[in-house]
Design an enzyme around this catalytic site. Structure first.
Site, mmCIF file in Angstrom:
data_model
loop_
_atom_site.group_PDB
_atom_site.id
_atom_site.type_symbol
_atom_site.label_atom_id
_atom_site.label_comp_id
_atom_site.label_asym_id
_atom_site.label_seq_id
_atom_site.Cartn_x
_atom_site.Cartn_y
_atom_site.Cartn_z
ATOM 1 N N GLN A 165 -80.093 -8.413 31.389
ATOM 2 C CA GLN A 165 -78.675 -8.281 31.723
ATOM 3 C C GLN A 165 -78.472 -7.285 32.858
ATOM 4 O OE1 GLN A 165 -79.611 -7.850 28.281
ATOM 5 N NE2 GLN A 165 -79.283 -10.046 28.013
ATOM 6 N N GLU A 196 -73.565 -8.425 25.302
ATOM 7 C CA GLU A 196 -74.754 -7.580 25.171
ATOM 8 C C GLU A 196 -74.866 -6.626 26.356
ATOM 9 O OE1 GLU A 196 -79.617 -8.131 24.662
ATOM 10 O OE2 GLU A 196 -78.275 -9.853 24.516
#
Length: 575
Positions: free
Chosen positions: A300, A265
């Protein structure tokens, strides 16, 4: 032994050129004066013997003529040599010194577009092996809702160019509209994507639908459901897409419908941003940008650190091996990326974590009492704006003494206290966790120093980073110190909000969301304390680049343009 003949070497061609940097120095020598008339000294000398004459003798004329003829011969030979060299250069050197770049369309040998998919960029594809136009569909099955991205690419050049994007998401509803919100109702989850697929049917020309791949990537929300529920939902989604719609679904072994790994991702988001910024996929080897994405369930971080052997300098070591290291080949370049996905540190999870931290603090003050009456009273929470309150369902860790969850009233203090709120946010980061491979960011996770290995390149913040700063008037680029100033003003309540009156809809946003103070403090703590970015570090927020949505979807869609990515056309490919 001398032959008695004076043999003189003929001068070479380079003797006619001077390599001195300045004029030749003149030398003047004074000689003693000589009396050329010696008649007074020698009475026997003939009177006309030393008299000067204006006419040259025969030998003088002869020698002068010979010397002039020799010089002419040397000049002629030199000119001949130069002419010969120039003639060779004329035939050897290219007649056109300008490097010619192949024109779009591969010189007219590429494919053309079918009706309804024309492009203004070129008439034919760069290579006859590729169609001029390609489409790709990517469904982002997030924790708060599902979204579809319909991408249109042209192959006018050697690298696919994103030409347009259509974006649509499921309608918001209480409890979320993502696949995970359906839990045991797998078929209901699959049907929730119908409205998105209709958008694809409408925007992809019929001639291209059979060769337009579709993939579904679920993120943090579905991960938390558990393997049994998530697998049932994914199977139902694949079956519905394959039987109800004309688009080929990417094969199961290629991850066509899957719960996406957190590291993928982040890396896909990194590819998206740097592709749109023109930093990868082109001929130039530009420094790449860091990408920090803040979703609802996870966050992230991905960047390309620079070390000793890098032209940008940095720490005298290489990126240590481990799960954090992601090697990527893209656009003819090799990248060694640092990446990590923190599950449970998306903004929605962070809110719950902070509420738990505040609740635990209040519990410590009341645990001596067997009564839980204190839970029925408003709990003062420094992360709620002054004179605002909110009913919150707090999900507690497994085995908590108060149970699985409690519903409480979180109320803001009489006066704002942003530093105290940030203190609670920093506690949730677990900076004191054991660090097995130094240096670490938080929760004991290794991360190269941002300050030392990524000191000058761009840092882009996506998703909730954007959604919580741009509506309050923050520019596209600002420092963490400026983010701190914004946070302080928001946390001091409406009495300090007059500055936002000039920002459209900002006051409405602040009044409708008591947790603005919490959200901003968590972001500041995450960036400055968690990732250890200097407080004066400049960052950039963005939702789109060049009109295209940011996030991981485009980066995950680019590989789908090749049928080697795990799909086959349902109909004959358009020529």
């Amino acid at each position: 032994m001398s032959s008695g003949v004076d043999v003189r070497r003929r001068p070479g061609i380079w003797s006619y050129f001077s390599f001195n940097s300045g004029p030749r120095r003149r030398t003047s020598v004074s000689l003693p004066r000589v009396n050329t008339n010696n008649s007074d000294d020698d009475p026997f000398e003939k009177p006309d013997r030393h008299r000067r004459t204006n006419s040259a003798g025969f030998m003088t004329d002869y020698k002068g003529g010979v010397m002039n003829q020799g010089q002419r011969m040397r000049y002629l030979k030199t000119g001949g040599i130069i002419a010969f060299v120039l003639l060779i250069l004329y035939f050897v050197a290219p007649h056109d010194a300008i490097a010619r770049v192949p024109s779009p369309g591969g010189g007219g040998k590429g494919q053309t577009a079918a009706e309804g998919a024309e492009t203004s960029k070129c008439e034919r594809s760069y290579s006859k092996e590729k169609p001029l136009i390609q489409y790709a569909l990517m469904i982002d099955a997030g924790s708060t809702g599902s979204r579809i991205h319909v991408y249109k690419f042209n192959n006018c050049g050697p690298t696919p160019e994103l030409e347009s994007e259509v974006f649509e998401m499921t309608a918001k509803k209480e409890g979320g509209s993502g696949l995970s919100s359906y839990k045991a109702d797998a078929e209901g989850a699959a049907q929730s994507l119908d409205v998105l697929m209709e958008v694809a049917v409408k925007n992809v020309p019929p001639a291209y639908q059979g060769c337009t791949p579709v993939a579904v990537k679920a993120t943090a929300g579905l991960r938390k459901l558990g393997e049994a529920m998530s697998d049932a939902i994914l199977k139902a989604v694949r079956n519905r897409l394959e039987t109800k719609f004309p688009f080929p679904v990417v094969a199961e072994e290629k991850g066509g419908v899957q719960v996406m790994d957190g590291k993928d991702e982040g890396v896909y988001a990194w590819i998206t941003a740097n592709y749109l910024l023109g930093k990868i996929g082109g001929p130039d080897k530009s420094p790449t940008a860091a990408v920090l994405d803040l979703g609802g369930g996870s966050t992230q971080i991905v960047f390309e650190p620079t070390f000793k052997d890098s032209p940008h300098g940095g720490m005298p070591e290489k990126l240590a091996p481990g799960d954090h290291k992601y090697e990527l080949d893209f656009g003819g370049r090799h990248f060694e990326l640092y990446q990590h996905s923190y599950l449970g540190y998306g903004l929605m999870e962070a809110r719950n974590n902070l509420h738990v931290a505040v609740l635990n603090s209040v519990y410590e003050q009341n645990k001596a009492s067997e009564s839980k009456a204190w839970l029925e009273k408003p709990i003062v929470n420094p992360c709620i704006a002054p004179r605002m309150s909110k009913e919150v369902q707090v999900m507690l860790p497994q085995g908590h003494i108060l149970g699985a969850s409690v519903s409480v009233n979180m109320t803001g203090p009489a006066e704002g206290s942003p530093a105290l709120c940030r203190s609670f946010a920093e506690k949730t980061l677990e900076k004191d966790a054991e660090c097995k491979l130094a240096p670490c960011a938080f929760r004991g996770v290794h991360q190269p120093s941002f300050e030392k290995t990524f000191a000058r390149e761009d840092v882009y913040l996506f998703s909730y980073f954007y959604d919580r700063t741009q509506p309050l008037g923050m520019p596209e680029s600002f420092s963490l110190d400026e983010l701190k100033d914004l946070t302080n003003r928001v946390c001091h309540g409406e009495g300090a909000w007059d500055v936002f009156e000039s920002v459209p809809d900002a006051m409405t946003e602040l009044r409708d969301r008591p947790e603005w103070c919490l959200d901003l403090n968590f972001q500041l703590a995450l960036l400055h304390t968690g990732y250890e970015m200097p407080i004066n570090r400049e960052v950039k927020i963005a939702k789109k680049i060049k009109g295209n949505e940011l996030g991981w979807c485009l980066g995950a869609s680019l590989p789908l343009l090749s049928q080697e990515s795990g799909w086959k056309c349902k109909v004959r490919e358009v020529q």
